[in-house]
Design a protein around this motif. Structure first.
Motif, PDB file in Angstrom:
ATOM      1  N   TYR A 165      14.560  13.704 -32.236  1.00  0.00           N
ATOM      2  CA  TYR A 165      14.742  13.648 -33.683  1.00  0.00           C
ATOM      3  C   TYR A 165      14.519  12.226 -34.200  1.00  0.00           C
ATOM      4  O   TYR A 165      13.980  12.038 -35.298  1.00  0.00           O
ATOM      5  N   TYR A 166      14.929  11.229 -33.425  1.00  0.00           N
ATOM      6  CA  TYR A 166      14.703   9.842 -33.828  1.00  0.00           C
ATOM      7  C   TYR A 166      13.206   9.578 -33.994  1.00  0.00           C
ATOM      8  O   TYR A 166      12.766   9.025 -35.013  1.00  0.00           O
ATOM      9  N   TYR A 167      12.412   9.985 -33.011  1.00  0.00           N
ATOM     10  CA  TYR A 167      10.976   9.714 -33.109  1.00  0.00           C
ATOM     11  C   TYR A 167      10.290  10.596 -34.154  1.00  0.00           C
ATOM     12  O   TYR A 167       9.301  10.177 -34.774  1.00  0.00           O
ATOM     13  N   LYS A 168      10.819  11.794 -34.380  1.00  0.00           N
ATOM     14  CA  LYS A 168      10.277  12.578 -35.498  1.00  0.00           C
ATOM     15  C   LYS A 168      10.556  11.859 -36.816  1.00  0.00           C
ATOM     16  O   LYS A 168       9.709  11.835 -37.715  1.00  0.00           O
ATOM     17  N   GLY A 169      11.752  11.267 -36.900  1.00  0.00           N
ATOM     18  CA  GLY A 169      12.063  10.468 -38.083  1.00  0.00           C
ATOM     19  C   GLY A 169      11.100   9.306 -38.254  1.00  0.00           C
ATOM     20  O   GLY A 169      10.648   9.012 -39.372  1.00  0.00           O
TER      21      GLY A 169
END
Length: 426
Positions: free
Chosen positions: A375-379
């Motif tokens: 989710y961090y990298y999708k952000g």
């Protein structure tokens, strides 16, 4: 409105009170319906596979274990979507998950000598599912109000971070679940019965127990850490034979099993190099580790574990193109390998391939929805694309899931706070 809320509260209290009174030997309320049990099993199967180094990449081996497992599962009274997987790990283990998945390690298959032994192990794990041992544990761990919040797990990444975090904690406990002596006895009985009805020698499981008992003196199988082996289990298995008095021709071994085992033996040297590489990687000797993983690939190009570790090393060395290539090769071999999808997504992001990055990261978050890093990298991708609302949503979930000690966490928090300020203040 008040009356409805009051009655709902009273209902939840009564159900939770009654469920709290139930113990492993007492009444089983079956609060988790079968369809929810199946969804939970599907949710946890890919984290389990990732934990044990992904799927063994030979289709013939996967088809063999699936065929043998389905032959045994026919005799279970519970008609579930049973699925059987062989994973790359060299530890000696097998375990079941709620609702039908059964996972066997490459190390276990290399340890066993006959098909009847493997049938005994698989039948035992099917026995745990038949007896709903996992469900009983889950109903103790998960309060009813939490179960009601879950809704459908078919799209788990849409659940709140808090719920996903609790589901992730359950996933970890399932992989280390230790059954009671009574539950092991029950699974042993079902295992004997299923193997017997499927035509396999009842001696197979006894031979496994005796083999593991010998291994305890040197390198105890991981299977024993969650399936304790007191003397009584061997005696009870022998008693089943004396009680049933099986007669006629039973399968002890087959040519197919030996063919499968020989295939595993041919790839063993590659995985031995992986073990050496892991030891060096753990000590942060990246160059030495990389040499071992490359040797593993030269011996067996389909070795997805070596590919993922090489991708990880290249990522650490900031050679993002090479990291991407290794990771994508692993994804092509095993699309359901979370680590491969994650590293492919991160690598693509680092070199500016944002659309490709998002494809891999979305798949990663589907495979393991309670891991914050995807989710961090999708952000990061959405922020780069100027899609602030989607970036905030993913940063928030990453922060909820953590772990807080992760290297990316502080950056995620700073980005979330900064982006939220600008988003709210126009």
């Amino acid at each position: 409105m008040f009356l409805k809320k009051f009655l709902t509260t009273i209902y939840l209290f009564l159900v939770l009170f009654v469920s709290g009174c139930a113990n492993s030997n007492g009444p089983f309320l079956n609060l988790i319906p079968e369809e929810k049990e199946i969804e939970l099993g599907n949710l946890y199967v890919y984290p389990a596979i990732n934990e044990y180094d992904g799927l063994y990449p030979e289709k013939m081996v996967q088809e063999y274990i699936s065929g043998l497992g389905q032959r045994l599962a026919r005799f279970s009274e519970r008609k579930l979507p049973y699925k059987f997987y062989v994973v790359n790990s060299d530890v000696v283990n097998a375990f079941a998950l709620p609702g039908g998945p059964v996972i066997v390690t490459r190390g276990l298959l290399l340890t066993l000598d006959k098909e009847s032994q493997l049938a005994g192990v698989l039948a035992h794990e099917i026995g745990h599912i038949t007896a709903k041992h996992h469900v009983k544990m889950l109903e103790k761990q998960l309060a009813l109000n939490f179960l009601l919040q879950i809704g459908s797990l078919l799209v788990p990444q849409d659940l709140t971070g808090e719920i996903l975090l609790r589901l992730g904690a359950v996933s970890a406990s399932l992989l280390q679940l230790k059954f009671s002596r009574d539950q092991e006895k029950e699974a042993d009985y079902y295992g004997f019965l299923f193997a017997y009805k499927a035509g396999f020698s009842p001696q197979g499981m006894i031979e496994v127990f005796e083999k593991f008992k010998q291994m305890q003196k040197e390198r105890p199988p991981e299977w024993l850490s969650t399936h304790p082996l007191p003397e009584t289990r061997i005696k009870e298995a022998q008693n089943y034979i004396n009680t049933f008095k099986p007669s006629g021709a039973f399968i002890s071994d087959t040519e197919k099993f030996q063919k499968i085992k020989n295939l595993l033996v041919t790839t063993k040297p590659s995985y031995q190099q992986v073990s050496k590489g892991k030891a060096e990687y753990k000590k942060k000797n990246l160059n030495s580790a990389e040499a071992y993983f490359k040797e593993a690939l030269s011996l067996y190009p389909q070795n997805t574990v070596a590919l993922v570790y090489l991708a990880s090393i290249r990522l650490e060395k900031k050679d993002f193109e090479s990291a991407k290539n290794y990771a994508i090769k692993a994804v092509e071999i095993d699309p359901n390998f979370f680590s491969a999808q994650l590293i492919a997504g991160i690598s693509c992001f680092k070199i500016g391939e944002l659309s490709n990055s998002l494809v891999y990261l979305e798949k990663a978050s589907q495979l393991i929805p309670f891991n914050g890093i995807s989710y961090y990298y999708k952000g990061r991708v959405y922020e780069t694309q100027k899609q602030s609302s989607l970036a905030l949503k993913n940063y928030q979930k990453a922060l909820e899931l953590g772990p807080q000690q992760a290297s990316w966490y502080s950056d995620c928090k700073a980005r979330y706070q900064r982006l939220r300020f600008y988003y709210e203040n126009g």
